[in-house]
Design a protein around this motif. Structure first.
Motif, short mmCIF file in Angstrom:
data_model
loop_
_atom_site.label_atom_id
_atom_site.label_comp_id
_atom_site.label_asym_id
_atom_site.label_seq_id
_atom_site.Cartn_x
_atom_site.Cartn_y
_atom_site.Cartn_z
N ILE A 232 56.71 -17.30 -27.51
CA ILE A 232 55.57 -17.66 -26.67
C ILE A 232 55.47 -16.82 -25.40
O ILE A 232 54.38 -16.50 -24.93
N MET A 233 56.62 -16.41 -24.83
CA MET A 233 56.59 -15.77 -23.51
C MET A 233 55.91 -14.42 -23.54
O MET A 233 54.98 -14.15 -22.78
N ASP A 234 56.36 -13.53 -24.44
CA ASP A 234 55.74 -12.21 -24.53
C ASP A 234 54.31 -12.32 -25.05
O ASP A 234 53.44 -11.53 -24.66
N THR A 235 54.07 -13.30 -25.91
CA THR A 235 52.72 -13.46 -26.46
C THR A 235 51.73 -13.83 -25.36
O THR A 235 50.66 -13.23 -25.24
N TYR A 236 52.07 -14.82 -24.55
CA TYR A 236 51.18 -15.23 -23.48
C TYR A 236 51.03 -14.13 -22.43
O TYR A 236 49.98 -14.00 -21.80
N LYS A 237 52.08 -13.34 -22.24
CA LYS A 237 52.04 -12.26 -21.25
C LYS A 237 51.13 -11.12 -21.71
O LYS A 237 50.37 -10.56 -20.91
#
Length: 493
Positions: A232-237
């Motif tokens: 989720i972290m890299d995706t949302y970023k």
């Protein structure tokens, strides 16, 4: 009337998307037609919402054969659970268009329409194969949005999220086939209607346990729950603003809904037996993601952790085995979708105009964009559960539910929600209110159409917070009936 409307609501966005794909090339025309399509859907959903009778029955049902040889049906309907989320989707998507109005391409708007068909179809499906079909339909356009319109290392991000979600979907598909075969072996006919699959009695405990985990994998990745959150972290970023909005406000909530709709009635004994573990995992995720959010400097990554923290709290409510917890979880689905969706869209506007998304580089926004700051503050306060907002009502119900489930966990849940307030207020003070060292950040205030787009969200924040009864009354009969049946079925199995 209702039967035709549900199908029309599902397929209209896809039909319009395919027509636009092969016809006009003017971006403005594509955008305008897509927006009008979402407004039409909003009107139709509102009609269904007003005509819906608050009871425990599935309404506006269509059930016709699709692949008759294997008992697969086009089986759709709506109850208090799905109606509430359907109304949320119908309101959020067209108003979000007004904040995504400029600088998008034809493919962007077409993919947004296709996602709406996939999400709505999955929400209304009562046949698990049909559900799986729409579940996959909604994923592909999001992958394209990230891969084509994302920033940073968006290709790697697309591959990573694809691998994660496809693995979860494959696990669920294996579970669906296994259940269908088990039903055939017991009753001599094929069926994939989830109401029929609940009657299977021949599965051993170990089989049900692994099937439970297979479904849980798909939904936990989509929500996401700890430890299925690393995508989720890299995706949302790196994802574009529209994709982040869809993932956080709508698709993650569909993961929670799917747990309630399919996992719990299919495996009620496993749900009851392991409820304590999942309440604990939910509260652990609330704390873990909250602390992780405090450590972030990238504002999109911080809100990604914040979203995961709230979704973990929703999961704790779902597994609390009582009306307070499940009603609060459903209410927080809506409250969180409104607040987080608005915040991600506002962050997208801020990044587009200022060029910054790290907290240390921001500051001084309040002076340059007072309307932006005012609405940002409202959504922030709703997100942390300030009294008078919808977030407060939802979190209070979940706390009551967890307390009824286990007094100690109830006290822990009441204390840990303060973690969310701490990092949100810290971010707001640094990124928005305090002055920036060096040259001021260039930031415009919200335009009229953006204010119009956010106005329904602001109204809902306070209306749901001050007068929640009209909203809860729509889904409460479903919650009571559903919970009673599940506990009886779990005890019987």
């Amino acid at each position: 009337m209702g039967t035709d409307l549900l199908s029309f609501i599902i397929f209209l966005p896809a039909f319009v998307a395919f027509i636009l794909m092969i016809s006009t090339t003017k971006i403005e025309d594509v955008r305008n037609i897509a927006f009008i399509t979402t407004i039409i859907i909003l009107v139709l959903v509102l009609k269904i919402y007003l005509n819906y009778e608050p009871n425990s029955n599935m309404q506006f049902v269509t059930n016709i054969p699709w692949i008759l040889k294997y008992g697969i049906h086009y089986y759709i309907g709506v109850d208090g659970f799905s109606l509430t989320i359907l109304m949320m989707i119908a309101i959020l998507i067209p108003t979000a268009y007004l904040l995504l109005w400029e600088g998008r391409t034809k493919g962007y708007w077409i993919n947004m329409l296709l996602v709406q068909t996939g999400v709505t179809g999955a929400l209304l499906s009562l046949d698990v194969v049909l559900f799986y079909f729409f579940w996959e339909v909604m994923l592909l356009p999001v992958f394209l949005l990230i891969g084509i319109f994302g920033t940073g290392n968006n290709i790697f991000t697309t591959i990573k999220v694809t691998v994660y979600t496809m693995f979860g979907s494959l696990m669920m598909f294996v579970g669906i086939i296994y259940l269908g075969v088990a039903y055939f072996n017991e009753f001599g006919t094929w069926s994939f209607q989830y109401t029929d699959l609940t009657h299977i009695t021949t599965l051993a405990y170990q089989e049900k346990f692994w099937l439970f985990l297979a479904f849980l994998t798909a939904f936990a990745i989509k929500i996401p729950l700890f430890p299925f959150h690393t995508w989720i972290m890299d995706t949302y970023k790196n994802a574009p603003t529209g994709a982040v909005f869809l993932l956080s406000s709508i698709m993650a909530k569909l993961g929670i809904y799917s747990v309630v709709r399919f996992m719990i009635p299919l495996f009620p004994d496993i749900y009851i037996q392991f409820s304590s573990w999942f309440v604990f995992i939910g509260l652990f995720g609330l704390i873990y993601f909250g602390i992780a959010a405090l450590m972030q400097d990238d504002i999109k990554r911080m809100f990604a952790y914040s979203s995961a923290s709230h979704l973990s709290f929703i999961a704790a409510g779902i597994f609390s085995l009582n009306e307070y917890g499940i009603s609060g979880a459903l209410y927080l689905i809506i409250a969180h979708a409104i607040a987080t969706g608005a915040l991600f869209l506002l962050i997208g506007i801020m990044y587009h105009h200022s060029g910054f998304k790290t907290i240390k580089d921001l500051g001084g926004i309040a002076k340059q964009a007072p309307i932006f700051t005012f609405i940002f503050a409202i959504m922030l306060f709703a997100n942390v559960g300030l009294p008078g907002t919808n977030g407060f009502v939802a979190e209070l119900l979940i706390i009551f539910g967890v307390y009824e489930f286990n007094h100690i966990l109830g006290y822990i849940s009441a204390i840990t929600v303060l973690v969310a307030a701490s990092f949100m207020l810290w971010m707001f003070q640094r990124a928005i209110l305090q002055k920036r060292e060096g040259p001021a950040v260039i930031m415009r205030d919200l335009k009229i159409k953006e204010i119009i787009g956010l106005a329904p969200w602001v109204i809902l924040v306070f209306l749901m917070g001050i007068y929640p009864d009209p909203f809860i009354d729509k889904f409460e009969p479903s919650v009571v009936h559903y919970l009673t049946d599940i506990l009886k079925l779990g005890a019987a199995k």
